[in-house]
Design an enzyme around this catalytic site. Structure first.
Site, mmCIF file in Angstrom:
data_model
loop_
_atom_site.group_PDB
_atom_site.id
_atom_site.type_symbol
_atom_site.label_atom_id
_atom_site.label_comp_id
_atom_site.label_asym_id
_atom_site.label_seq_id
_atom_site.Cartn_x
_atom_site.Cartn_y
_atom_site.Cartn_z
ATOM 1 N N GLY A 157 0.853 -1.194 0.000
ATOM 2 C CA GLY A 157 0.000 0.000 0.000
ATOM 3 C C GLY A 157 0.882 1.235 0.000
ATOM 4 O O GLY A 157 2.050 1.171 -0.390
ATOM 5 N N ARG A 158 0.323 2.348 0.443
ATOM 6 C CA ARG A 158 1.094 3.609 0.418
ATOM 7 C C ARG A 158 2.387 3.482 1.218
ATOM 8 O O ARG A 158 3.457 3.872 0.747
ATOM 9 C CB ARG A 158 0.253 4.751 1.016
ATOM 10 C CG ARG A 158 -0.824 5.301 0.122
ATOM 11 C CD ARG A 158 -1.534 6.453 0.836
ATOM 12 N NE ARG A 158 -1.945 6.005 2.157
ATOM 13 C CZ ARG A 158 -3.169 5.568 2.448
ATOM 14 N NH1 ARG A 158 -4.104 5.561 1.539
ATOM 15 N NH2 ARG A 158 -3.450 5.142 3.662
ATOM 16 N N ARG A 239 0.757 -3.110 12.648
ATOM 17 C CA ARG A 239 -0.110 -3.362 13.796
ATOM 18 C C ARG A 239 0.350 -4.634 14.495
ATOM 19 O O ARG A 239 0.651 -5.641 13.842
ATOM 20 C CB ARG A 239 -1.574 -3.522 13.361
ATOM 21 C CG ARG A 239 -2.308 -2.219 13.088
ATOM 22 C CD ARG A 239 -2.505 -1.386 14.359
ATOM 23 N NE ARG A 239 -3.206 -0.131 14.114
ATOM 24 C CZ ARG A 239 -2.610 1.045 13.858
ATOM 25 N NH1 ARG A 239 -1.300 1.122 13.791
ATOM 26 N NH2 ARG A 239 -3.333 2.134 13.694
ATOM 27 N N GLU A 268 -0.777 -3.643 23.346
ATOM 28 C CA GLU A 268 -0.054 -2.458 23.830
ATOM 29 C C GLU A 268 -0.762 -1.858 25.045
ATOM 30 O O GLU A 268 -1.979 -1.790 25.044
ATOM 31 C CB GLU A 268 0.032 -1.431 22.694
ATOM 32 C CG GLU A 268 0.838 -1.955 21.531
ATOM 33 C CD GLU A 268 0.811 -1.025 20.307
ATOM 34 O OE1 GLU A 268 0.348 0.122 20.410
ATOM 35 O OE2 GLU A 268 1.254 -1.468 19.249
ATOM 36 N N HIS A 286 5.611 2.208 19.627
ATOM 37 C CA HIS A 286 4.628 2.686 18.628
ATOM 38 C C HIS A 286 4.851 4.166 18.287
ATOM 39 O O HIS A 286 3.993 5.020 18.525
ATOM 40 C CB HIS A 286 3.193 2.438 19.137
ATOM 41 C CG HIS A 286 2.176 2.365 18.035
ATOM 42 N ND1 HIS A 286 1.042 1.586 18.106
ATOM 43 C CD2 HIS A 286 2.122 2.965 16.830
ATOM 44 C CE1 HIS A 286 0.328 1.719 16.994
ATOM 45 N NE2 HIS A 286 0.972 2.553 16.198
HETATM 46 C C1 GLV Z 1 -0.364 4.714 13.747
HETATM 47 O O1 GLV Z 1 -0.197 3.588 14.114
HETATM 48 C C2 GLV Z 1 -1.375 5.108 12.821
HETATM 49 O O2 GLV Z 1 -2.210 4.267 12.426
HETATM 50 O O3 GLV Z 1 -1.401 6.291 12.436
#
Ligand code: GLV
Ligand code: GLV
Length: 325
Positions: A157-158, A239, A268, A286
């Site tokens: 993806g991006r 994730r 988390e 994160h």
């Molecule tokens: C960070 O984990 C986001 O989804 O922006």
């Protein structure tokens, strides 16, 4: 235009809040922590718009607690697995995220993890800081080469694409999995589309760039780890639940793979038992999008979406577009 009542579940860059205050009344959670479920349900009551974090689960109960005047919930994140999109669509609430502006920061961060894991940066820094270093040693902290190694990208993806493009600096052949082939990308970067088995078997580095969906949960588990090279390194800045963290701890302990670089975790801020005791894993909290410029840009999208929707317009980045029909 009358001023609406906007709630922000935790402080985001002040410039963006000040911008929003010019047109609406804004209340920000004053605590330097995420709200509990009970606090969230109470705080959203009567709001016309809410800006949330990826740590806030927004479902029908939260939307009902907010009330039927609530028009938009804007996530200050690109990922939106914390949102129940159907619940929002049913209630006519627009949901938005912050795509695009964090692609480079996140891709660069995945590279930071890759390089740190390959060259054992965290582990060797801990060693120096603990005053254990006694001088140059021929066999200390032997890592893995990066240049010329095969890079496996799971999810083009991006962010996956941005990550893959940066591999050119290290002359790495790229293999990738994705829902669809991207012929333009293959041509431009000499990348090869492969199945998951091949990605696991042939990659020296595997970086995950998938959204978290029921079908991507535990994309990497015990079976997948067993198929990877013993010299391979796994990177996850997407994730946490894409990886079975318990299985990863076991694999790292038994040297099934060389190492892992993790920005995200299954539960988390808790870590799987034993993970933090291992030296062959780089662990950071994160922070992939955590740069001054990127966080400002994310805040700008979130407030622009809120301002547009409250003015009766369309948001830039709607994730439940059915609601606009
Ligand atoms: C960070 O984990 C986001 O989804 O922006
Ligand atoms: C390392 O510092 C070397 O000179 O090989």
């Amino acid at each position: 235009m009358t001023r609406a009542n906007v709630y922000v579940t935790r402080m985001i860059p002040n410039e963006t809040i000040e911008e929003l205050r010019k047109v609406h009344d804004v209340e920000v959670n004053p605590l330097d922590r995420a709200l509990s479920r009970e606090e969230l349900l109470k705080a959203v009551k009567g709001r016309d718009a809410i800006i949330t974090l990826l740590t806030d689960a927004v479902d029908g109960e939260v939307l009902d607690a907010a009330g039927s005047q609530c028009k938009i919930v804007a996530n200050y994140a690109v990922g939106f697995n914390n949102f129940d999109l159907n619940a929002a669509t049913q209630r006519g609430v627009v949901m938005t995220n912050t795509p695009g502006v964090l692609d480079d920061a996140t891709a660069t961060h995945a590279w930071a993890l890759l390089l740190a894991t390959a060259r054992r940066i965290s582990e060797s820094e801990r060693y120096v800081r603990a005053n254990k270093w006694e001088g140059w040693a021929p066999m200390a902290f032997i890592g893995q080469d990066v240049d010329g190694k095969t890079l496996g990208v799971a999810g083009l993806g991006r962010i996956g694409k941005k990550f893959a493009r940066k591999a050119a600096a290290f002359d790495m052949p790229i293999i990738y999995t994705n829902e669809q082939r991207d012929l333009d990308f293959e041509k431009e970067f000499g990348a090869s589309f492969v199945d998951k088995e091949t990605l696991l078997r042939e990659s020296d580095y595997i970086s995950l760039h998938l959204p978290l969906l029921p079908e991507t949960k535990y994309y990497i588990g015990e079976n997948e780890l067993a198929k990877m090279k013993p010299t391979a390194i796994l990177i996850n800045a997407a994730r946490g639940p894409l990886v079975d963290e318990k299985a990863l701890v076991k694999a790292l302990k038994n040297k099934v793979i060389f190492g892992a670089g993790l920005d995200v975790f299954e539960d988390e801020p808790k870590l799987a038992a034993g993970l933090a005791d291992l030296d062959n894993v780089v662990i950071v909290p994160h922070i992939a999008s955590a740069t001054t410029q990127t966080r400002l840009a994310m805040g700008k999208i979130a407030i622009d979406n809120v301002i547009s929707v409250l003015a009766g317009g369309a948001p830039q980045t709607c994730i439940n577009p059915q609601v606009l029909k």
